[in-house]
Write an enzyme that holds these catalytic residues in place. Structure first.
Site, mmCIF file in Angstrom:
data_model
loop_
_atom_site.group_PDB
_atom_site.id
_atom_site.type_symbol
_atom_site.label_atom_id
_atom_site.label_comp_id
_atom_site.label_asym_id
_atom_site.label_seq_id
_atom_site.Cartn_x
_atom_site.Cartn_y
_atom_site.Cartn_z
ATOM 1 N N LYS A 70 0.802 -1.228 0.000
ATOM 2 C CA LYS A 70 0.000 0.000 0.000
ATOM 3 C C LYS A 70 0.838 1.283 0.000
ATOM 4 C CE LYS A 70 -4.140 -1.905 2.204
ATOM 5 N NZ LYS A 70 -5.147 -1.744 3.264
ATOM 6 N N ALA A 131 -0.673 1.289 15.369
ATOM 7 C CA ALA A 131 -0.059 2.382 14.598
ATOM 8 C C ALA A 131 0.494 1.849 13.275
ATOM 9 C CB ALA A 131 1.037 3.061 15.418
ATOM 10 N N ARG A 155 2.269 -0.521 20.850
ATOM 11 C CA ARG A 155 3.407 -1.220 21.474
ATOM 12 C C ARG A 155 4.712 -0.510 21.135
ATOM 13 N NH1 ARG A 155 4.343 -7.211 19.159
ATOM 14 N NH2 ARG A 155 4.460 -5.995 17.234
HETATM 15 P P1 NAP Z 1 0.164 -3.533 10.210
HETATM 16 O O1 NAP Z 1 0.488 -2.342 9.391
HETATM 17 O O2 NAP Z 1 1.048 -4.732 10.147
HETATM 18 O O3 NAP Z 1 0.062 -3.039 11.751
HETATM 19 C C1 NAP Z 1 -0.112 -3.982 12.796
HETATM 20 C C2 NAP Z 1 -0.363 -3.269 14.113
HETATM 21 O O4 NAP Z 1 -0.656 -4.255 15.110
HETATM 22 C C3 NAP Z 1 0.843 -2.480 14.635
HETATM 23 O O5 NAP Z 1 0.379 -1.385 15.369
HETATM 24 C C4 NAP Z 1 1.505 -3.507 15.568
HETATM 25 O O6 NAP Z 1 2.277 -2.931 16.609
HETATM 26 C C5 NAP Z 1 0.287 -4.152 16.185
HETATM 27 N N1 NAP Z 1 0.568 -5.488 16.688
HETATM 28 C C6 NAP Z 1 0.733 -6.629 15.963
HETATM 29 N N2 NAP Z 1 0.958 -7.678 16.784
HETATM 30 C C7 NAP Z 1 0.976 -7.165 18.060
HETATM 31 C C8 NAP Z 1 1.152 -7.758 19.338
HETATM 32 N N3 NAP Z 1 1.368 -9.074 19.492
HETATM 33 N N4 NAP Z 1 1.080 -6.963 20.434
HETATM 34 C C9 NAP Z 1 0.850 -5.634 20.297
HETATM 35 N N5 NAP Z 1 0.652 -5.010 19.093
HETATM 36 C C10 NAP Z 1 0.723 -5.788 17.996
HETATM 37 O O7 NAP Z 1 -1.300 -4.101 9.870
HETATM 38 P P2 NAP Z 1 -2.542 -3.262 9.301
HETATM 39 O O8 NAP Z 1 -2.522 -3.311 7.827
HETATM 40 O O9 NAP Z 1 -2.563 -1.958 9.985
HETATM 41 O O10 NAP Z 1 -3.782 -4.151 9.770
HETATM 42 C C11 NAP Z 1 -4.163 -4.218 11.120
HETATM 43 C C12 NAP Z 1 -5.500 -4.928 11.263
HETATM 44 O O11 NAP Z 1 -6.527 -4.179 10.605
HETATM 45 C C13 NAP Z 1 -5.519 -6.325 10.629
HETATM 46 O O12 NAP Z 1 -6.109 -7.195 11.552
HETATM 47 C C14 NAP Z 1 -6.375 -6.173 9.400
HETATM 48 O O13 NAP Z 1 -7.125 -7.353 9.153
HETATM 49 C C15 NAP Z 1 -7.301 -5.035 9.801
HETATM 50 N N6 NAP Z 1 -7.768 -4.278 8.605
HETATM 51 C C16 NAP Z 1 -9.097 -4.268 8.330
HETATM 52 C C17 NAP Z 1 -9.570 -3.568 7.234
HETATM 53 C C18 NAP Z 1 -11.040 -3.569 6.922
HETATM 54 O O14 NAP Z 1 -11.422 -3.214 5.798
HETATM 55 N N7 NAP Z 1 -11.896 -3.933 7.851
HETATM 56 C C19 NAP Z 1 -8.691 -2.851 6.416
HETATM 57 C C20 NAP Z 1 -7.325 -2.854 6.743
HETATM 58 C C21 NAP Z 1 -6.883 -3.589 7.846
HETATM 59 P P3 NAP Z 1 3.832 -2.543 16.373
HETATM 60 O O15 NAP Z 1 3.807 -1.245 15.588
HETATM 61 O O16 NAP Z 1 4.359 -2.368 17.742
HETATM 62 O O17 NAP Z 1 4.437 -3.669 15.621
#
Ligand code: NAP
Length: 292
Positions: A70, A131, A155
């Protein structure tokens, strides 16, 4: 579906791509609206520049972009919408004469989810948990709605700080009334120090995502007692532990399925220059519910 020589081709790129629900959503929309187009998944693990050039030269009319491309995709585009540029992430490309033009319909989709649930952020205390990319999209959507405060909890606090810096710059450039004191950052372990109540919280981490269904990013009951509305961006499982905790403490909880459907609907509208009727969008949601 009757594919012929004039059928417009759309698709999604990402890695992995096997789990995507986007083809089901878009092909349903085309069928329901009688539009001659087809939408397919493209697993993408080669050079991104070659991928974009190939899709463009084949005349693919629109592309959705998912993890992990993205942000990286932006440099391959002919132009980017202002808000998507500020968010630093694009999930929708539209074919134009000057190359693909990029939008962020995650921001628009989440906004429509809130509108359809009658949730207003104006003057409210908002918490963003996470974040990453989704949290960034949520944070930009929120700041445009004039909340009283916006707290980003992550975190890795430095990533929350980065979003805060981008939000403050965007607010200043666009004369949005958000100041230094209105946007805060903290780590999940400090959540107890949140001073207000009646929070609207967006769960934007991967914690609780299938198969990790027994986990929740916050395990502090007092936070849930202060939370009036909880929106988990996760849609698999249908009800996450975060949502259960919000509901058990007396709040209203929502999952991310509507956001998913509406980000697709917004992309479909951009590509086809139409407005998708609400009942058609609701049909798509019913089609997907329980299939997560
Ligand atoms: P990302 O960029 O990989 O970000 C992951 C986030 O989760 C970061 O803030 C990370 O913290 C945190 N995290 C992951 N594992 C963790 C743990 N064990 N303990 C604490 N914090 C943790 O992923 P993303 O693209 O933002 O997606 C995040 C979620 O949103 C996913 O579940 C996805 O399915 C959902 N989503 C939904 C839609 C929708 O249309 N409904 C669209 C987009 C995303 P750190 O920064 O500390 O690593």
């Amino acid at each position: 579906m009757n594919i012929n020589g004039k059928t417009a081709v759309y698709g999604i790129i990402g890695k992995p791509i096997e789990h995507t629900m986007s083809p089901a959503i878009h092909n349903h929309l085309s069928q329901a609206l009688g539009i001659d187009s087809v939408y397919v998944p493209f697993r993408t693990d080669g050079n991104l520049e070659d991928t974009v050039r190939g899709l463009y030269s084949l005349g693919v009319q629109g592309i959705n972009v998912t993890v992990p491309y993205k942000t990286e995709i932006i440099k391959e585009l002919g132009g980017v919408d202002t808000l998507a540029g500020a968010v630093g992430a694009v999930n929708t490309l539209k074919y134009t004469e000057n190359g693909f033009y990029g939008y962020n319909t995650d921001v628009m989709g989440l906004e429509r989810e809130l509108d359809s649930e009658g949730i207003s952020l104006q003057g409210r205390h908002v918490v963003i948990l996470g974040a990453g990319g989704a949290a960034r999209a949520a944070a930009f959507m929120c700041i445009l709605k004039s909340p009283a405060t916006l707290t980003i909890v992550n975190r890795t606090k430095a990533k929350a700080e980065e979003i805060r810096t981008s939000l403050l710059a965007y607010a200043k450039e666009n004369n949005i009334g958000a100041g230094e004191k209105d946007i805060r950052t903290m780590e999940p372990s400090d959540i107890n120090s949140l001073p207000e109540s009646g929070y609207i919280a967006f769960q934007c981490t991967n914690v609780g995502l299938y198969p990790d269904v027994d986990s929740c990013i916050i395990n502090n009951d007092s936070f849930f007692e202060k939370t009036e509305t909880g929106i988990d961006l996760i849609y698999k499982p249908e009800t996450t532990l975060f949502m259960k905790k919000v509901a058990n403490a007396g709040g209203k909880a929502y999952n991310g399925l509507k956001m998913l459907v509406y980000q697709a609907v917004c992309a479909y509208e951009i590509w086809n220059g139409i407005s998708v009727p609400r009942n058609v969008a609701e049909d798509v949601q019913r089609l997907l519910a329980g299939k997560q």
